[in-house]
Design an enzyme around this catalytic site. Structure first.
Site, PDB file in Angstrom:
ATOM      1  CG  ASN A   1      -1.717   1.232   1.399  1.00  0.00           C
ATOM      2  OD1 ASN A   1      -1.880   1.993   0.452  1.00  0.00           O
ATOM      3  ND2 ASN A   1      -2.249   1.459   2.601  1.00  0.00           N
TER       4      ASN A   1
ATOM      5  CE  LYS B   1       0.077   3.493   4.704  1.00  0.00           C
ATOM      6  NZ  LYS B   1       0.127   3.678   6.146  1.00  0.00           N
TER       7      LYS B   1
ATOM      8  CG  HIS C   1      -5.830   2.203   5.390  1.00  0.00           C
ATOM      9  ND1 HIS C   1      -5.369   3.123   6.307  1.00  0.00           N
ATOM     10  CD2 HIS C   1      -4.809   1.340   5.171  1.00  0.00           C
ATOM     11  CE1 HIS C   1      -4.108   2.815   6.612  1.00  0.00           C
ATOM     12  NE2 HIS C   1      -3.754   1.740   5.938  1.00  0.00           N
TER      13      HIS C   1
ATOM     14  CD  GLU D   1      -3.472  -2.210   7.797  1.00  0.00           C
ATOM     15  OE1 GLU D   1      -2.343  -2.435   7.355  1.00  0.00           O
ATOM     16  OE2 GLU D   1      -4.118  -1.187   7.509  1.00  0.00           O
TER      17      GLU D   1
END
Ligand code: PGA
Length: 238
Positions: free
Chosen positions: A8, A10, A87, A160
């Site tokens: 990821n 971002k 997320h 997470e």
């Protein structure tokens, strides 16, 4: 079982050139999620699949009057097969469980595979294991409300813990494994761990049979480091 490793990026600018030569063994499944304008650059490499970091819940039938949003149809045109949803960095900007739930349903209906992120805050963690598990089960129930059982095979949950993301302080592998078991008792899904995974600690998470892989942020930006993490999933005892 092949482990799933998700990169990821971002909002970071990836070094697309350095990724062109990225090669990994077929013994691991790799998904790379660059910022949207880089999808085409990353779509050429057959060593990994493409993922997006978000998608809008309305699809093409609702017209295109949604400034700034991207639909499942657009993502699929670019070869995207996976989408990260829920997320914690998006939740922190105001994305509610209700919004995540709408996005999950739209993504699954279009055939995209969903990587659904859940995780407790530091405050909840401090309250203990029962509180953390209660939070995770509530989050999953809300995010997957109304999702038909046949779609569960296309959902991977990324556990997470918020306090472990981008902090350099990962969860203990044994605690992440326990949370994975807890999630697997609730739902027949794969479970990844995410939060400060890097080339030094990856093997500890990836050798746990309860964990099906990892979602990697910061350490995925460097393809050499990410390759080491992928390799740790293939032979976690080295
Ligand atoms: P991190 O990010 O690896 O930088 O902690 C993980 C994530 O946000 O998915």
């Amino acid at each position: 079982m092949r482990k799933l490793l998700v990169a990821n990026f971002k909002m970071h600018v990836p070094d697309a050139g350095a990724w062109r030569s990225f090669r990994v063994s077929k013994s691991a499944e790799v998904v790379v999620c660059p910022p949207l304008p880089y999808l085409r650059d990353f779509g050429q490499n057959k060593n990994f699949k493409l993922g997006a970091q978000d998608v809008f819940w309305e699809n093409v039938r609702s017209g295109g009057a949604y400034t700034g949003e991207v639909s499942v149809e657009i993502l699929k045109k670019f070869g995207v097969g996976y989408v990260i949803l829920g997320h914690s960095e998006r939740r922190a900007l105001g994305e509610t469980d209700e919004i995540v739930n709408k996005k999950v349903k739209t993504a699954l209906a279009s055939g995209l595979k969903v990587i659904l992120c859940v995780g407790e805050s530091k405050e909840t963690k401090k309250k203990g294991e029962v509180a953390a598990k209660r939070f995770i089960s509530q989050e999953l129930r809300a995010d997957l409300s109304g999702v038909k059982k046949i779609f569960l095979k296309n959902i991977t949950v990324a556990y997470e813990p918020i306090w472990a993301i981008g902090t350099g302080v990962p969860d203990k592998p044994e605690d992440a494994a326990l949370m994975s078991l807890f999630i697997k008792k609730l739902l027949p899904v794969k479970v990844l761990y995410g939060g400060s995974v890097n080339q030094r600690n990856a093997a500890k998470f990836l050798k746990a049979k309860e964990l099906d892989g990892a979602l990697v942020g910061t350490a995925s930006l460097n393809p050499k480091e990410f390759k080491k993490i992928v390799e740790a999933s293939i032979n976690p005892h080295t």
